[in-house]
Design an enzyme around this catalytic site. Structure first.
Site, short mmCIF file in Angstrom:
data_model
loop_
_atom_site.label_atom_id
_atom_site.label_comp_id
_atom_site.label_asym_id
_atom_site.label_seq_id
_atom_site.Cartn_x
_atom_site.Cartn_y
_atom_site.Cartn_z
N GLU A 56 0.91 -1.28 0.05
CA GLU A 56 0.02 0.10 -0.13
C GLU A 56 0.78 1.25 0.16
O GLU A 56 1.97 1.21 0.54
CB GLU A 56 -0.88 0.15 1.22
CG GLU A 56 -2.00 -1.34 1.14
CD GLU A 56 -2.81 -1.13 2.36
OE1 GLU A 56 -3.94 -1.31 2.09
OE2 GLU A 56 -2.54 -0.74 3.50
N CYS A 100 3.36 8.51 0.78
CA CYS A 100 3.78 7.82 1.95
C CYS A 100 4.22 6.40 1.23
O CYS A 100 3.21 5.60 0.85
CB CYS A 100 2.90 7.67 3.03
SG CYS A 100 3.12 6.21 4.35
N CYS A 126 -1.01 6.40 9.93
CA CYS A 126 0.09 5.83 10.37
C CYS A 126 -0.10 4.22 10.92
O CYS A 126 -1.03 4.32 11.86
CB CYS A 126 0.85 6.39 11.43
SG CYS A 126 1.56 7.91 10.73
N CYS A 149 1.00 -1.84 15.71
CA CYS A 149 1.05 -1.69 14.09
C CYS A 149 0.47 -2.79 13.52
O CYS A 149 0.79 -3.97 13.54
CB CYS A 149 2.51 -1.34 13.72
SG CYS A 149 2.65 -1.24 11.98
N CYS A 183 6.49 -6.59 7.64
CA CYS A 183 7.42 -6.28 8.46
C CYS A 183 7.68 -7.32 9.59
O CYS A 183 6.69 -7.84 9.89
CB CYS A 183 7.02 -4.85 9.19
SG CYS A 183 8.31 -4.22 10.22
N CYS A 201 6.04 -4.65 16.30
CA CYS A 201 5.65 -3.60 17.13
C CYS A 201 4.04 -3.97 17.42
O CYS A 201 3.44 -4.23 16.36
CB CYS A 201 5.72 -2.13 16.51
SG CYS A 201 7.43 -1.74 16.08
N1 SAH Z 1 8.82 1.06 10.35
C1 SAH Z 1 9.03 2.24 10.28
C2 SAH Z 1 8.14 3.20 9.44
C3 SAH Z 1 6.71 2.70 9.17
S1 SAH Z 1 5.77 3.10 10.72
C4 SAH Z 1 8.75 2.82 11.73
O1 SAH Z 1 8.42 2.09 12.49
O2 SAH Z 1 9.02 4.08 11.91
C5 SAH Z 1 5.40 4.63 10.49
C6 SAH Z 1 5.05 5.36 11.79
O3 SAH Z 1 3.56 4.87 12.35
C7 SAH Z 1 5.86 5.19 13.09
O4 SAH Z 1 6.39 6.21 13.78
C8 SAH Z 1 4.98 4.02 13.86
O5 SAH Z 1 5.43 4.17 15.37
C9 SAH Z 1 3.79 4.77 13.67
N2 SAH Z 1 2.67 3.86 13.94
C10 SAH Z 1 2.51 2.45 13.85
N3 SAH Z 1 1.42 1.75 14.01
C11 SAH Z 1 0.39 2.96 14.59
C12 SAH Z 1 -0.82 3.10 14.95
N4 SAH Z 1 -1.42 1.97 15.03
N5 SAH Z 1 -1.19 4.30 15.03
C13 SAH Z 1 -0.52 5.53 15.00
N6 SAH Z 1 0.85 5.21 14.62
C14 SAH Z 1 1.41 4.12 14.37
FE1 SF4 Z 2 7.28 -2.51 11.29
FE2 SF4 Z 2 5.07 -1.43 12.01
FE3 SF4 Z 2 6.96 -1.56 13.92
FE4 SF4 Z 2 7.24 0.19 11.74
S1 SF4 Z 2 5.87 0.40 13.39
S2 SF4 Z 2 8.83 -1.14 12.62
S3 SF4 Z 2 6.17 -0.86 10.09
S4 SF4 Z 2 5.86 -3.04 12.76
#
Ligand code: SAH
Ligand code: SF4
Length: 346
Positions: free
Chosen positions: A98, A111, A338, A125, A118, A122
């Site tokens: 996406e 974006c 995000c 996410c 991934c 986390c």
């Molecule tokens: N992997 C990278 C980039 C992709 S995530 C990273 O983790 O930075 C991009 C941003 O989205 C990151 O700052 C992450 O902390 C945030 N993010 C992930 N899941 C989210 C959620 N459910 N709500 C708001 N922000 C989120």
């Molecule tokens: Fe991967 Fe999502 Fe963590 Fe970014 S926030 S490193 S995309 S699992």
């Protein structure tokens, strides 16, 4: 074992010099490389047929021996009001990613995803639930931007590597794509308008700083203690906060560099005033800014804090010496905010 078929060269994603070398290798003058470059990156050509200033035999050869485009739009979902569009794109091997396009205040931000899925895991996410299927090639990253640009018919002013995947675990291809975005002969996007976001792959942040890459670095800090951070981001067990901050400092100590710390606000997890104070203490001596991101729902156990909690957290941090912003995600109604990006995997 000898290959039975010649592999097709993927041209999208190659820099000018490599395209010139390819042209020379097939007996063409080097300037054909420049023409290919213009067709692919400026004019958005998706196939050789469109390249009508190239001689027919060369176009034929390009069709047979190379692949120009590696991605196509499968579907697009506009948000309410249409300022944000989420694109589902199919890659050459059928995998899907996406990308999100946002039009706001005269800016067009795209974006892009850096990996299919991934494996950083986390807890908050959506991409994490996919696991890692594969890294993207530079051309597949560039294609996301070109397809969004041409669909919206709006030049792209800003790029964020904040889609699916951890960019710094696909360092080489991500940086190659960033170079093409930045190259004045390529897309010509200012280095300060290209942001690479990382969950905290410390050795790669150090490399990024050492190589003095001109792009912006965003670090997803998300917690101010190792105890909380390890609970929501398992990567913290490998590279805890102290190491992450010293790598971030290495980058921020370079002339004209500011690191952005991202902090996803999760109700009852990291949103107290004590958390805000601890955050300020951690980052106040680093040349930084802080983006607070109210959690976007992905259907798990986490919740977005109430608005007054978000405001109180913001006010606490806003008294410090660095800039802080609340980043309300665009397109959360279409799951384009995000952390909400994920595709079904068979
Ligand atoms: N992997 C990278 C980039 C992709 S995530 C990273 O983790 O930075 C991009 C941003 O989205 C990151 O700052 C992450 O902390 C945030 N993010 C992930 N899941 C989210 C959620 N459910 N709500 C708001 N922000 C989120
Ligand atoms: Fe991967 Fe999502 Fe963590 Fe970014 S926030 S490193 S995309 S699992």
């Amino acid at each position: 074992m000898a290959a039975t078929q010649t592999e097709q060269v993927v041209l999208k994603g190659l820099p000018l010099e490599a395209l010139e070398r390819w042209a020379v290798s097939v007996g063409e003058p080097a300037y054909r490389g420049q023409q290919l470059f213009d067709w692919m990156y400026h004019l958005g050509a998706q196939s050789a047929e469109a390249m009508d200033n190239l001689p027919k035999p060369l176009r034929q050869r390009l069709t047979e021996e190379t692949i120009i485009s590696t991605a196509e739009i499968v579907s697009s979902t506009p948000s309410q009001g249409g300022t944000t569009i989420k694109y589902l794109m199919a890659l050459g091997d059928g995998r899907q990613v996406e990308a999100v396009s946002m039009l706001e205040k005269g800016r067009h931000t795209v974006c892009v995803s850096s990996q299919v899925g991934c494996n950083v895991g986390c807890g908050f996410c959506a991409t994490a639930s996919m696991g890692l299927l594969r890294n993207l090639k530079a051309g597949e990253i560039v294609d996301q931007l070109l397809l969004a640009r041409d669909d919206r018919q709006e030049p792209v002013t800003n790029v964020v590597f904040m889609g699916m995947g951890e960019p710094l675990l696909n360092y080489r291809e991500v940086l190659q794509a960033a170079e093409l975005f930045h190259d004045p002969k390529g897309l010509g996007i200012g280095a300060g308008k290209i942001t690479i976001s990382t969950a905290g792959v410390v050795p790669r942040i150090e490399q990024f700083a050492r190589e003095n890459r001109p792009y912006r670095l965003a670090v997803s800090l998300n917690a101010a203690t190792d105890e909380i951070r390890s609970r929501i981001m398992p990567i913290n067990d490998t590279w805890p906060i102290a190491q992450l901050l010293s790598a971030s400092r290495l980058y921020a100590n370079r002339p004209k560099r500011t690191v952005t710390f991202e902090y996803v606000l999760l109700a009852g997890v990291n949103d107290s005033i004590a958390d805000a104070k601890a955050l300020v203490k951690l980052v106040q001596d680093i040349h930084c800014k802080v983006n607070l991101i109210p959690y976007n729902d992905i259907g798990g156990d986490f919740r977005r804090p109430a608005e007054e909690v978000i405001d109180a957290f913001f006010r606490e941090v806003a008294g410090a010496s660095f800039p802080v912003m609340i980043r309300w995600s665009n397109g959360s109604d279409i799951a384009a905010g995000c952390g909400q990006l994920a595709v079904e995997v068979a």
